[in-house]
Scaffold this active site. Structure first.
Site, PDB file in Angstrom:
ATOM      1  CE  LYS A  35      17.292  79.006 113.882  1.00 44.49           C
ATOM      2  NZ  LYS A  35      17.693  80.330 113.354  1.00 44.49           N
ATOM      3  NE  ARG A 129      16.032  88.156 114.253  1.00 46.10           N
ATOM      4  CZ  ARG A 129      15.893  86.957 113.694  1.00 46.10           C
ATOM      5  NH1 ARG A 129      14.708  86.339 113.705  1.00 46.10           N
ATOM      6  NH2 ARG A 129      16.910  86.354 113.113  1.00 46.10           N
ATOM      7  CE1 TYR A 253     -14.801  68.385 122.022  1.00 38.29           C
ATOM      8  CE2 TYR A 253     -12.656  68.117 120.971  1.00 38.29           C
ATOM      9  CZ  TYR A 253     -13.520  67.870 122.022  1.00 38.29           C
ATOM     10  OH  TYR A 253     -13.086  67.120 123.090  1.00 38.29           O
ATOM     11  CG  MET A 301      -4.718  67.223 123.391  1.00 35.19           C
ATOM     12  SD  MET A 301      -4.836  67.217 125.182  1.00 35.19           S
ATOM     13  CE  MET A 301      -5.548  68.803 125.515  1.00 35.19           C
TER      14      MET A 301
HETATM   15  C1  LIG Z   1      17.960  80.210 111.994  1.00 32.62           C
HETATM   16  C2  LIG Z   1      19.040  80.974 111.322  1.00 32.62           C
HETATM   17  C3  LIG Z   1      19.533  80.585 110.065  1.00 32.62           C
HETATM   18  C4  LIG Z   1      18.896  79.468 109.252  1.00 32.62           C
HETATM   19  O1  LIG Z   1      17.742  79.965 108.632  1.00 32.62           O
HETATM   20  P1  LIG Z   1      16.905  79.054 107.589  1.00 32.62           P
HETATM   21  O2  LIG Z   1      15.866  79.977 107.074  1.00 32.62           O
HETATM   22  O3  LIG Z   1      16.310  77.950 108.400  1.00 32.62           O
HETATM   23  O4  LIG Z   1      17.865  78.572 106.575  1.00 32.62           O
HETATM   24  C5  LIG Z   1      20.608  81.270 109.546  1.00 32.62           C
HETATM   25  N1  LIG Z   1      21.168  82.302 110.211  1.00 32.62           N
HETATM   26  C6  LIG Z   1      20.715  82.724 111.416  1.00 32.62           C
HETATM   27  C7  LIG Z   1      21.362  83.870 112.087  1.00 32.62           C
HETATM   28  C8  LIG Z   1      19.638  82.091 111.996  1.00 32.62           C
HETATM   29  O5  LIG Z   1      19.186  82.503 113.193  1.00 32.62           O
END
Ligand SMILES: *Cc1c(COP(=O)(O)O)cnc(C)c1O
Length: 358
Positions: A35, A129, A253, A301
């Site tokens: 992702k 969640r 800065y 930046m």
């Molecule tokens: C992002 C995610 C993972 C991977 O998590 P990592 O900590 O990067 O290994 C696994 N399962 C779900 C449901 C996720 O959203």
């Protein structure tokens, strides 16, 4: 010669890390999580390199982009579909989906899809969640089993504290998951990267590594190298100027760093406009010609300043590594009060990705 930052993506390291995870989790299958553009590494390129059993993304659109780029592996949408159009796209593009709440079941019941979907039923074992509460899990499973649009079910849950060895919540989540799902005789999945290394009993049938694939330690107390992982992304730029300053000079800065001696200050072409964290503290290590020098003053930046020391022989144009090979991103993250996940995902479009050893 360009003075712009590049992120070098080492595909040999990527394959090594997958192999390392395989050796720990075999015979479990692996959903390689790609992702957020493969945690900033380029989702399509990562998918093309890794021989994973499936790939995981967050959104339907991320999965469609992979399909359109020619990825023909199983693809799992970790947040599932959001509405009827996304649901239909999942059938069209042959995507597997997480089902985590009742509205998604209703969307599945309301239609006849062109092809039934492989569904991953997500139950909440303590993260609070996404996922069905445990007392509704059985009912959700029954509904899915009765639905003609469901081709098969895998059951999953997600850990909230698997990276924290002092937290007992992980064992509790594992126990609740095992107890709830044992009678179901369905394929199961629980482990993220942290659990793969810290909680071998959580492997079940499918593991879901993300950050570890990219060579970052998922465990705060153990460096990636001690886990047998190699960094995949190396963020590089160059020295674009070198200035002599007197003792007492205030750099950048706000003048937040004052030189204690006459020294040479290197200006590096990288800043928060590239994704280098603005909150990096004075003293954060930067690799110049292979040696660590401290960040001096605030991140701008487009530039940072580093104290090269009075005897520096560095030249304008010399390479600088901000994180990656030789300087763990976890260290920069810690110096910036964040996690390496955020650094990797946070590179901006100004940084070109250069894929090597593909
Ligand atoms: C992002 C995610 C993972 C991977 O998590 P990592 O900590 O990067 O290994 C696994 N399962 C779900 C449901 C996720 O959203």
């Amino acid at each position: 010669m360009s003075c712009q930052a590049v992120a070098i993506i080492d595909h040999a390291a990527l394959r090594h890390n997958l192999q390392r995870i395989r050796s720990l989790t075999y015979p479990a299958k692996i959903v390689a999580v790609i992702k957020a553009n493969g945690y900033g590494h380029g989702a399509i390129e990562v998918a093309n390199t890794l021989q994973a059993d499936a790939f995981g993304v967050a959104h339907v659109n991320e999965a469609i982009a992979l399909r359109q780029a020619g990825c023909d592996r199983p693809l799992l949408v970790l947040e599932g579909f959001f509405d009827a159009a996304e649901r239909d796209a999942c059938a069209q593009y042959d995507l597997q989906v997480v089902v985590h709440h009742q509205p998604q079941i209703e969307l599945l019941q309301q239609t006849t899809l062109s092809k039934p979907l492989q569904v991953w039923l997500k139950i909440d074992t303590g993260m609070h969640r996404l996922g069905f509460p445990l007392d509704q899990a059985e009912q959700a499973k029954t509904q899915l089993e009765a639905c003609a649009n469901v081709a098969g079910i895998t059951v999953m849950s997600h850990f909230s504290c698997a990276d924290d060895r002092n937290c007992h919540k992980t064992e509790m989540q594992l126990l609740l998951f095992s107890q709830t799902t044992a009678p179901w005789r369905l394929p199961r999945s629980m482990a993220n990267s942290a659990a793969i290394f810290a909680q071998p009993q959580s492997d079940f049938d499918w593991v879901r590594p993300g950050i570890a694939l990219y060579g970052i330690s998922p465990l705060g107390h153990q460096p990636a190298s001690s886990l047998g992982l190699k960094p995949v992304m190396t963020l590089q730029s160059r020295l674009m100027a070198i200035n002599t300053v007197k003792a007492g000079a205030q750099i950048g800065y706000g003048g937040t760093w004052t030189s204690s001696r006459d020294t040479l200050i290197g200006i590096v072409a990288i800043g928060y406009g590239d994704g280098y964290p603005r909150h990096a503290r004075n003293g954060t290590p930067v690799l110049v010609n292979g040696r660590q020098v401290p960040l001096a003053g605030r991140v701008s930046m487009d530039m940072i300043c580093v104290d090269l020391g009075p005897n520096s022989r560095d030249k304008v144009g010399d390479p600088v590594t901000l994180w990656g090979d030789g300087l763990a991103a976890e260290i920069i993250a810690e110096q910036s009060d964040t996690i390496a996940y955020e650094l990797l995902c946070g590179l901006t479009s100004r940084v070109a990705l250069e894929h090597i050893n593909g």
